[in-house]
Design an enzyme around this catalytic site. Structure first.
Site, PDB file in Angstrom:
ATOM      1  N   GLY A  39      -4.126  12.426  19.154  1.00 22.03           N
ATOM      2  CA  GLY A  39      -5.290  11.705  18.102  1.00 22.03           C
ATOM      3  C   GLY A  39      -6.174  11.747  18.408  1.00 22.03           C
ATOM      4  O   GLY A  39      -6.143  10.217  19.343  1.00 22.03           O
ATOM      5  N   ASN A  94      -5.278   0.725  -1.150  1.00 18.62           N
ATOM      6  CA  ASN A  94      -5.058   1.878  -1.550  1.00 18.62           C
ATOM      7  C   ASN A  94      -5.218   3.070  -2.594  1.00 18.62           C
ATOM      8  O   ASN A  94      -5.832   3.302  -3.168  1.00 18.62           O
ATOM      9  CB  ASN A  94      -4.658   2.138  -0.161  1.00 18.62           C
ATOM     10  N   GLY A  99      -8.608  10.744  16.489  1.00 23.20           N
ATOM     11  CA  GLY A  99      -9.538   9.724  14.866  1.00 23.20           C
ATOM     12  C   GLY A  99     -10.299   8.468  15.347  1.00 23.20           C
ATOM     13  O   GLY A  99      -9.746   8.260  16.451  1.00 23.20           O
ATOM     14  N   ALA A 100     -10.469   7.724  14.116  1.00 21.62           N
ATOM     15  CA  ALA A 100     -11.737   7.202  14.040  1.00 21.62           C
ATOM     16  C   ALA A 100     -10.288   5.605  15.140  1.00 21.62           C
ATOM     17  O   ALA A 100     -10.903   5.407  16.574  1.00 21.62           O
ATOM     18  CB  ALA A 100     -12.239   5.595  13.399  1.00 21.62           C
ATOM     19  N   LYS A 148       1.431  -5.621   6.043  1.00 24.95           N
ATOM     20  CA  LYS A 148      -0.110  -4.663   6.247  1.00 24.95           C
ATOM     21  C   LYS A 148       0.523  -3.952   5.195  1.00 24.95           C
ATOM     22  O   LYS A 148      -0.361  -3.699   4.546  1.00 24.95           O
ATOM     23  CB  LYS A 148      -0.724  -3.833   7.831  1.00 24.95           C
ATOM     24  N   ASN A 155     -13.403  -1.242  -1.949  1.00 20.65           N
ATOM     25  CA  ASN A 155     -12.370  -1.933  -1.927  1.00 20.65           C
ATOM     26  C   ASN A 155     -12.575  -3.677  -3.233  1.00 20.65           C
ATOM     27  O   ASN A 155     -11.198  -3.725  -3.428  1.00 20.65           O
ATOM     28  CB  ASN A 155     -12.163  -2.309  -0.480  1.00 20.65           C
TER      29      ASN A 155
HETATM   30  O1  KPL Z   1      -6.234  -0.365   5.772  1.00 22.17           O
HETATM   31  C1  KPL Z   1      -6.567   0.040   5.329  1.00 22.17           C
HETATM   32  C2  KPL Z   1      -6.810   1.087   4.660  1.00 22.17           C
HETATM   33  O2  KPL Z   1      -8.446   1.031   3.924  1.00 22.17           O
HETATM   34  O3  KPL Z   1      -6.300   2.470   4.786  1.00 22.17           O
HETATM   35  C3  KPL Z   1      -7.209  -1.289   3.889  1.00 22.17           C
HETATM   36  C4  KPL Z   1      -8.895  -1.212   4.733  1.00 22.17           C
HETATM   37  C5  KPL Z   1      -6.601  -2.807   4.679  1.00 22.17           C
HETATM   38  C6  KPL Z   1      -6.938  -1.300   2.792  1.00 22.17           C
HETATM   39  O4  KPL Z   1      -5.759  -1.178   2.768  1.00 22.17           O
END
Ligand code: KPL
Length: 297
Positions: free
Chosen positions: A8, A190, A10-11, A182, A200
């Site tokens: 992958g 999200n 991605g960033a 997390k 956010n």
């Molecule tokens: O993990 C994140 C996302 O954008 O997926 C953060 C910035 C922590 C927000 O839930």
């Protein structure tokens, strides 16, 4: 020096490639047809080519079997990615997955040899793609790796060395709890940012607080029933500090929905609903977020 495959670009895949290339031979697997050099741009603006060999799945067969594989694709893409790379892992390979949300561990463990390790890497390393081929590195949060099977537990010290070039890196013997922490942040931020199309930081407005409390209360009950020791007050503190620290950012789900891409909602609120149903805990608020995001994507 290990023979490392990063899946992958991605960033996060590009950031990991940049840091790990200081110590290892990196092969970067992309789905893009363009296999030219990828670039890393530091926050001070300096751009460097990333020292990695770019391949697509057709070239996988021409590689020497990999010692370490880091899968950085989204939760719902992990199984398909693993199926592609499975024949090219050496018999003592360590597979490391890193994505938002839960899931994938049981399915991968069922397919690995008992000499092959499985670990999860949570990361707060932050960056965004400025072009499809370059990443801008914006933040150096912590990255923590933990074993998800016996073969990875036995070689946790080796994994610790192999990832030591990542900024603020450590290992944990309770990765499941860290994944939950997390997850709780992702649940609070999200879906609401995606539904209301806000940054956010805007979720700190009082109009969102009842929904955030309800979403996290349900999730904490599920976590506690699984034996994970998290408190609602701590989950709320953590979620509001991430909203503040990332106030000007759009969450990954807001970006997915606004670009009509598939979102990670199944691995976030979907996981809480699925576990809630198994454990006899009602999860109507998470179910509502799941349904609303599904309608939008
Ligand atoms: O993990 C994140 C996302 O954008 O997926 C953060 C910035 C922590 C927000 O839930």
């Amino acid at each position: 020096m290990a023979n490392v495959l990063i899946v992958g670009d991605g960033a996060i895949g590009l950031l990991f490639s940049h840091f790990l290339s200081a110590q290892h031979d990196i092969t970067l697997l992309t789905r893009k047809p363009t296999l030219t050099t990828r670039f890393y741009q530091a926050s001070n603006g300096k751009s460097h080519p990333i020292k990695a060999r770019l391949i697509n799945h057709k070239e996988l067969g021409h590689s020497t079997p990999f010692d370490l594989v880091l899968i950085t694709v989204k939760a719902f893409q992990v199984q398909a990615a693993f199926k592609q790379i499975k024949p090219y892992l050496n018999e003592n390979c360590q597979v490391v997955i890193s994505h938002n949300g839960m899931g994938n561990v049981d399915e991968l463990n069922a397919q690995l040899l008992n000499t092959q390790g499985l670990a999860f890497l949570t990361t707060r390393l932050a960056g965004f793609k400025t072009t499809p081929y370059s990443v801008n590195h914006t933040g150096n949060g912590e990255s923590v790796l933990g074993a998800c099977n016996a073969a990875a537990s036995e070689r946790l010290n080796e994994l610790k060395q192999q990832f030591s070039y990542l900024p603020h890196f450590s290992v944990s013997d309770d990765i499941h709890s860290l994944r939950w922490q997390k997850l709780l942040v992702n649940i609070a931020i999200n879906p609401l940012t995606a539904i209301h199309n806000v940054k956010n930081g805007q979720l700190r407005a009082p109009q969102f607080s009842t929904r955030i409390i309800n979403l996290l209360s349900e999730a904490c009950l599920v976590a506690n029933k699984q034996g994970v020791d998290v408190k609602l007050s701590e989950a709320l503190d953590q979620a509001y500090s991430v909203m503040t620290a990332t106030a000007e950012n759009f969450s990954s789900m807001q970006q997915d929905i606004s670009h009509n891409r598939e979102s990670e909602i199944d691995a976030i609120c979907g996981y809480v609903c699925e576990q809630g149903a198994k454990l006899g805990i009602k999860t109507p608020y998470n179910q509502a977020m799941l349904s609303m995001i599904k309608i939008k994507s």
